[in-house]
Motif scaffolding. Structure first.
Motif, short mmCIF file in Angstrom:
data_model
loop_
_atom_site.label_atom_id
_atom_site.label_comp_id
_atom_site.label_asym_id
_atom_site.label_seq_id
_atom_site.Cartn_x
_atom_site.Cartn_y
_atom_site.Cartn_z
N ILE A 141 1.35 -1.36 -0.59
CA ILE A 141 -0.05 -0.07 -0.16
C ILE A 141 0.64 1.64 0.63
N LYS A 142 0.36 2.29 -0.84
CA LYS A 142 1.25 3.32 -0.79
C LYS A 142 1.19 4.47 0.66
N PRO A 143 1.90 4.86 1.25
CA PRO A 143 1.69 5.81 1.66
C PRO A 143 1.01 7.10 1.69
N GLU A 144 0.18 7.80 2.28
CA GLU A 144 -0.79 8.98 2.49
C GLU A 144 0.20 9.88 3.23
N THR A 145 0.55 10.80 2.33
CA THR A 145 1.04 12.14 3.01
C THR A 145 -0.03 13.09 3.67
N LYS A 146 -0.56 13.16 4.66
CA LYS A 146 -2.04 14.28 5.12
C LYS A 146 -1.06 15.09 5.38
N SER A 147 -0.11 15.67 6.15
CA SER A 147 0.10 16.89 6.68
C SER A 147 2.13 16.73 6.48
N HIS A 148 2.62 17.99 7.00
CA HIS A 148 3.65 17.99 7.65
C HIS A 148 3.60 18.39 9.48
N PHE A 149 4.73 17.77 9.75
CA PHE A 149 4.72 18.60 11.01
C PHE A 149 6.00 19.96 11.20
N MET A 197 2.69 20.12 21.80
CA MET A 197 3.61 20.98 22.85
C MET A 197 4.67 19.57 24.21
N TYR A 198 4.83 19.41 24.08
CA TYR A 198 6.20 18.85 25.31
C TYR A 198 7.45 19.10 25.57
N GLN A 199 7.18 18.73 27.13
CA GLN A 199 8.73 18.67 27.32
C GLN A 199 9.15 17.86 27.02
N ILE A 200 10.39 17.69 26.62
CA ILE A 200 11.24 16.59 26.45
C ILE A 200 12.71 16.62 27.43
N GLY A 201 12.84 17.71 28.02
CA GLY A 201 14.32 17.91 29.28
C GLY A 201 14.27 18.58 30.05
N THR A 202 15.03 18.98 30.31
CA THR A 202 14.42 19.72 31.55
C THR A 202 14.21 21.56 31.54
N HIS A 203 15.26 22.00 30.56
CA HIS A 203 15.21 23.46 29.65
C HIS A 203 13.95 22.79 28.29
N ASP A 204 14.49 21.88 27.97
CA ASP A 204 13.88 22.18 26.11
C ASP A 204 11.80 21.72 25.81
N THR A 205 11.46 21.86 25.10
CA THR A 205 10.50 21.82 24.70
C THR A 205 9.87 21.69 23.78
N ARG A 206 9.24 20.53 23.07
CA ARG A 206 9.43 20.47 21.39
C ARG A 206 8.20 21.14 21.31
N ILE A 207 8.13 21.37 20.37
CA ILE A 207 6.58 22.40 20.28
C ILE A 207 6.82 21.29 18.04
N LEU A 208 5.39 20.78 18.16
CA LEU A 208 5.36 20.94 16.59
C LEU A 208 4.10 21.13 16.10
N MET A 209 4.54 21.89 15.03
CA MET A 209 3.08 22.32 14.07
C MET A 209 2.86 21.70 12.84
N ASP A 210 1.31 21.47 13.19
CA ASP A 210 0.95 20.91 11.99
C ASP A 210 0.48 21.81 10.80
N VAL A 211 1.19 21.92 9.51
CA VAL A 211 1.12 22.55 8.51
C VAL A 211 0.34 22.03 7.27
N GLU A 241 16.46 29.27 15.00
CA GLU A 241 16.26 27.52 14.40
C GLU A 241 16.31 27.38 12.77
N ARG A 242 16.87 26.08 12.55
CA ARG A 242 16.08 26.05 11.80
C ARG A 242 15.41 24.99 11.37
N LEU A 243 13.87 25.44 10.55
CA LEU A 243 12.43 24.47 10.80
C LEU A 243 13.08 23.42 9.97
N ARG A 244 12.47 22.50 10.65
CA ARG A 244 12.55 21.65 10.60
C ARG A 244 10.72 20.79 10.61
N ARG A 245 11.29 19.52 9.08
CA ARG A 245 10.40 19.10 8.90
C ARG A 245 10.21 18.01 8.57
#
Length: 484
Positions: free
Chosen positions: A191-199, A228-242, A277-281
């Motif tokens: 089955i071919k994967p379906e890409t719905k969006s990008h984080f 958004m969720y904390q991944i370290g004492t000082h770091d929080t990940r933010i993922l924005m769906d586009v 930072e560099r925007l990661r996708r």
């Protein structure tokens, strides 16, 4: 031929695993840890053993954390600055709803690379496991039967240009979402994967989320949800769906359209991160699992992890499904005496496919269905999105049921069906009983007005459309799990 070259060409393993990520590393350790009359020889191949740097695979739900314990890998979350996760906070129009995990259960969040290195460390320590840094280029197949006999790979190093064969009775491909071997293994059943969006991901420094040790999901108008969720004492990940197609100027979109709808406590940190930072996708893909081991798939090999089954990462269920798969596979493969007996492996794959269904189907369906609601892009989905938020506000079983499904504590597709359509019906109730925006001709501005009897004929018609929208969101997802 030198002694080294002779050994290189004659080496044969019981199992070769391609990919030392979440699933591959865990499976290598799990199989090596089982007591057998003759220890297994396992080769774990990975293109790069350097610490990976990814923006997903950083949140492990309570169900996945329990599977990690079953595999004896719970120590992999220690010493990496991992953060306990106790539930979620959902934000809509500045209002919060608290969704704690039931009975004090916890998950973990962390930097992906640190966790992967800990898993690889466990695999390296396991008896009979050889971890090799090499790039796998192709499958070795029997010229008569087409059966997979192993892989060819080039070891990492300045002088390594020759492809080496790594032969095995059984080859397991766990090379991730961008798998190079998915089509070769699955054949006509693929089955071919379906890409719905990008984080689009960034790391925020020293921010305070609305509820400590909770993931935060912000429902953003005009765009997909923000996680958004904390991944370290000082770091929080933010993922924005586009959603696709991605705009050329992502930074402006984030600052002008997404940031104003987020909690004020993250505004300054997000501004700084966008500038620095560099925007990661990362593509958000959906790939339902089709059964392996049948007449259309390759003999001698099968897929594992994201190479075979993907779901939207909004619910953070990928690693949970992977670890649960490894637990089941470990128990099934322990009973196999001859990994060269494809008939036995084929029966095992059939058993695995259906034994994993309750959890994997629940997580797969919920991830995409919830994304469709939270990323509402038409008026009927918007009704369902608001209704879902109001449903959570009711508390009690309206929270405990859905979060038990999301966290993989209660893997039950039937319970998911019940709550999803309870949300649909409650959304219709909200449509009739809660204030709705209505434009006032004199001012040209919307006002919130409770519908009156004269609005009911229109609302009845709209309710039918809303319920039908819920059906066409859920039914195809359920069908993919039953069909394959």
């Amino acid at each position: 031929m030198s002694e080294h070259q002779h050994d290189m060409w004659s080496t044969h393993y019981d199992i070769v695993i391609v990919g030392a990520g979440v699933a591959g590393s865990a499976l290598a350790h799990a199989l090596a840890s089982v007591e057998r009359s003759k220890p297994l020889r396992i080769c774990l191949l990975e293109r790069s053993l350097a610490e990976p740097d990814r923006i997903v695979g950083e949140l492990l739900q309570p169900g996945g954390y329990e599977a990690l314990h079953k595999l004896g890998l719970e120590s992999c979350t220690e010493g990496i600055d991992a953060i306990p996760v106790q539930g979620y906070c959902v934000v809509l129009n500045g209002e919060n709803v608290h969704i704690p995990y039931p009975n004090g259960r916890e998950g973990r969040s962390f930097h992906h690379g640190r966790f992967i290195q800990a898993l690889r460390g466990k695999a390296k320590e396991a008896k009979g496991v050889e971890v090799v840094e090499a790039t796998v280029s192709d499958l070795i197949e029997c010229p008569l039967s087409g059966r997979v006999l192993g892989v060819r790979a080039t070891r990492k190093g300045e002088d390594s240009v020759q492809k080496e064969p790594f032969l095995a009775d059984l080859t397991i491909i766990a090379d991730g979402c961008f798998s190079n071997f998915r089509n070769s293994i699955m054949g006509k059943s693929g089955i071919k994967p379906e890409t719905k969006s990008h984080f689009v991901g960034l790391v925020l420094e020293d921010v305070q989320l609305p509820i400590d040790k909770h993931g935060t999901v912000c429902l953003v108008k005009g765009h997909g949800p923000v996680l958004m969720y904390q991944i370290g004492t000082h770091d929080t990940r933010i993922l924005m769906d586009v959603k696709a197609p991605l705009p050329s100027d992502l930074k402006s979109l984030i600052i002008e359209e997404i940031l104003p709808q987020l909690p004020s406590g993250v505004h300054l940190a997000l501004h700084r991160a966008v500038e620095k930072e560099r925007l990661r996708r990362m593509p958000n893909s959906f790939l339902p699992p089709s059964e392996q081991g049948g007449k259309y798939t390759k003999e001698g090999a099968f897929l594992l992890g994201d190479a075979w089954n993907m779901r939207h990462p909004l619910t953070g269920g990928g690693m949970t499904v992977a670890f649960n798969d490894v637990v089941i596979l470990r128990d099934l493969l322990t009973k196999v005496n001859d990994f060269n007996d494809w008939k036995e492996i084929s029966r095992l794959l059939h058993t695995w496919h259906w034994k994993r269904k309750p959890l994997s189907a629940t997580v797969n369906i919920l991830s995409v269905a919830l994304y469709d609601l939270f990323g509402a892009d038409d008026e009927n989905l918007e009704v369902l999105r608001v209704g879902c938020f109001k449903y959570f506000e009711r508390g009690g079983e309206c929270i405990n049921g859905p979060v038990s499904l999301l966290s993989a504590i209660t893997p039950d597709p039937a319970l998911l069906f019940r709550h999803f359509f309870a949300v649909a019906l409650y959304s219709i109730w909200v449509l009739f009983t809660h204030p709705q925006p209505r434009y006032i001709k004199s001012s040209g501005k919307p006002d919130m007005v409770v519908p009156s009897w004269e609005d009911y004929p229109f609302l009845i018609l709209r309710s039918i459309h809303v319920f039908w929208t819920a059906v066409i969101v859920f039914a195809p997802l359920m069908w993919t799990e039953i069909r394959y």
